[in-house]
Design an enzyme around this catalytic site. Structure first.
Site, PDB file in Angstrom:
ATOM      1  N   THR A 180       0.855  -1.198   0.000  1.00  0.00           N
ATOM      2  CA  THR A 180       0.000   0.000   0.000  1.00  0.00           C
ATOM      3  C   THR A 180       0.885   1.240   0.000  1.00  0.00           C
ATOM      4  OG1 THR A 180      -1.851  -1.035   1.122  1.00  0.00           O
ATOM      5  CG2 THR A 180      -1.496   1.273   1.645  1.00  0.00           C
TER       6      THR A 180
ATOM      7  N   ARG B 269     -14.583  -6.545   0.097  1.00  0.00           N
ATOM      8  CA  ARG B 269     -13.812  -6.282   1.317  1.00  0.00           C
ATOM      9  C   ARG B 269     -13.216  -4.859   1.258  1.00  0.00           C
ATOM     10  NH1 ARG B 269      -8.176  -4.839   2.535  1.00  0.00           N
ATOM     11  NH2 ARG B 269      -7.622  -5.786   4.502  1.00  0.00           N
ATOM     12  N   VAL B 270     -13.425  -4.106   2.306  1.00  0.00           N
ATOM     13  CA  VAL B 270     -12.801  -2.784   2.400  1.00  0.00           C
ATOM     14  C   VAL B 270     -11.856  -2.824   3.594  1.00  0.00           C
ATOM     15  CG1 VAL B 270     -13.215  -0.329   2.842  1.00  0.00           C
ATOM     16  CG2 VAL B 270     -14.738  -1.586   1.307  1.00  0.00           C
ATOM     17  N   GLY B 271     -10.647  -2.329   3.394  1.00  0.00           N
ATOM     18  CA  GLY B 271      -9.666  -2.375   4.481  1.00  0.00           C
ATOM     19  C   GLY B 271      -9.650  -1.100   5.308  1.00  0.00           C
ATOM     20  N   ASP B 272      -8.524  -0.839   5.909  1.00  0.00           N
ATOM     21  CA  ASP B 272      -8.390   0.313   6.815  1.00  0.00           C
ATOM     22  C   ASP B 272      -8.143   1.632   6.078  1.00  0.00           C
ATOM     23  OD1 ASP B 272      -5.855  -1.042   6.140  1.00  0.00           O
ATOM     24  OD2 ASP B 272      -4.949   0.654   7.196  1.00  0.00           O
TER      25      ASP B 272
ATOM     26  N   THR C 104      -0.136   1.426   7.166  1.00  0.00           N
ATOM     27  CA  THR C 104      -0.083   0.273   6.274  1.00  0.00           C
ATOM     28  C   THR C 104       0.014  -0.968   7.146  1.00  0.00           C
ATOM     29  OG1 THR C 104       1.203  -0.874   4.575  1.00  0.00           O
ATOM     30  CG2 THR C 104       2.430   0.606   6.002  1.00  0.00           C
ATOM     31  N   GLY C 105      -0.348  -2.116   6.565  1.00  0.00           N
ATOM     32  CA  GLY C 105      -0.284  -3.358   7.334  1.00  0.00           C
ATOM     33  C   GLY C 105      -1.582  -4.124   7.212  1.00  0.00           C
TER      34      GLY C 105
ATOM     35  N   GLY D 219      -5.066  -4.701   7.353  1.00  0.00           N
ATOM     36  CA  GLY D 219      -6.173  -3.755   7.430  1.00  0.00           C
ATOM     37  C   GLY D 219      -7.205  -4.068   8.493  1.00  0.00           C
TER      38      GLY D 219
HETATM   39  N1  ASP Z   1      -3.672  -1.897   4.903  1.00  0.00           N
HETATM   40  C1  ASP Z   1      -3.961  -2.422   3.587  1.00  0.00           C
HETATM   41  C2  ASP Z   1      -5.234  -3.209   3.619  1.00  0.00           C
HETATM   42  O1  ASP Z   1      -5.382  -4.032   4.501  1.00  0.00           O
HETATM   43  C3  ASP Z   1      -2.881  -3.315   3.083  1.00  0.00           C
HETATM   44  C4  ASP Z   1      -1.524  -2.697   3.074  1.00  0.00           C
HETATM   45  O2  ASP Z   1      -1.167  -1.916   3.946  1.00  0.00           O
HETATM   46  O3  ASP Z   1      -0.798  -3.009   2.112  1.00  0.00           O
HETATM   47  O4  ASP Z   1      -6.045  -3.033   2.749  1.00  0.00           O
END
Ligand code: ASP
Length: 299
Positions: free
Chosen positions: A182, A210-213, A232-233, A235
């Site tokens: 990300t 799916r929606v992440g953070d 990042t990480g 989500g």
């Molecule tokens: N945080 C992002 C997600 O879970 C993934 C990422 O950080 O690469 O959508």
């Protein structure tokens, strides 16, 4: 700290350090910083840098986004400024720069978050052209992964992820499994304004919808008068603990780096793999992660 200090920090995801870092990847981050610095306001700086990274196939955002289980790209992005203005899109498809659509949501609508077909429809109405962000490399990889998953048996829907996980672990190469690429940018301009932009394709083989953070204000993206933060990480974990908001709140009482260190300690205690970049109202930059690796650049 001089009041006119400008600062821009970008990240290209966090996770396991790949065995071999692709040539040109770090240079792409540095180029994004140079491009971002041409912006006039903090928001322009963050958006410009994020667009540059979305256009680079090295990263999992815009061009180069990873694919869902169905082989599509569904992207999430958000922008936010220190005076609490914000715009975000979740699960948007068929656009080149989701971060600019997020900005258009902020500047041209009464809403803060548009998702799925509604987000894509808005993008078209706002003049964003059609674009397929899938790269040939990502398409090829998706075919291989799905073929291997199928060869491992087709699990019933309700148990899908329990049974799929071991296969993902086995078949995704170390980098794809362990590195979330990300992108994010945080900026502080000469007038002391702060802003953040985050953009992602999510995580390989996520379920459609799916929606992440990243597009969730306070989850993966947040800004307030004290500073701006991009995460990042993993989500789902970042969302649960409201990590970007935790970090921004800590900036009320701590300089940026200390605030991010504390927020990451909080993430670690809660078993969440995450990375953060930030800038505070004085223009002090920071970055912290509990993952093995988080490539960044700043100026
Ligand atoms: N945080 C992002 C997600 O879970 C993934 C990422 O950080 O690469 O959508």
């Amino acid at each position: 700290m001089p009041p006119t200090r400008t600062m821009l920090v970008v990240h290209g995801g966090c996770g396991r350090r790949p065995a071999k870092i692709p040539e040109g990847r770090q240079e792409a981050l540095e180029r994004a910083v140079r491009e971002g610095l041409r912006g006039r306001t903090a928001l322009d700086m963050a958006e410009r840098a994020a667009r540059c990274l979305e256009d680079s196939p090295f990263f999992n955002a815009g061009t180069g986004s990873v694919l869902t289980l169905e082989g599509r790209v569904e992207m999430d992005a958000a922008v936010m400024t220190g005076d609490f203005r914000a715009g975000a899109v979740g699960g948007i498809t068929g656009v080149r720069n989701p971060v600019s659509v997020a900005r258009a949501v902020m500047e041209q609508t009464d809403h803060h978050l548009l998702v799925g077909g509604g987000a894509t429809r808005f993008a078209r109405c706002a003049g964003f052209g059609r674009y397929d962000p899938r790269t040939p490399e990502r398409k090829k990889r998706w075919k291989e992964l799905v073929a291997k998953l199928r060869a491992g048996g087709s699990p019933s829907e309700d148990r899908y992820w329990t049974r799929t996980r071991p296969w993902l672990e086995r078949y995704l190469p170390r980098e794809e499994r362990g590195h979330h690429s990300t992108i994010g940018a945080v900026a502080r301009d000469a007038k002391g304004r702060v802003a953040v932009a985050t953009s992602t394709g999510g995580i390989w083989l996520k379920l459609p919808g799916r929606v992440g953070d990243s597009p969730i204000l306070g989850g993966g993206t947040y800004a307030c008068p004290d500073g701006a933060v991009s995460a990042t990480g993993h989500g789902e974990g970042i969302l649960r603990i409201g990590l970007a908001k935790v970090a921004c709140d800590l900036m009320k009482t701590h300089p940026c780096q200390q605030a991010l260190d504390r927020a990451i300690a909080f993430a670690r205690r809660n078993g969440v793999e995450a990375g953060l970049i930030g800038v505070d109202a004085e223009g002090r930059p920071g970055e912290a992660t509990c993952a093995e690796w988080m490539p960044t650049a700043r100026a």
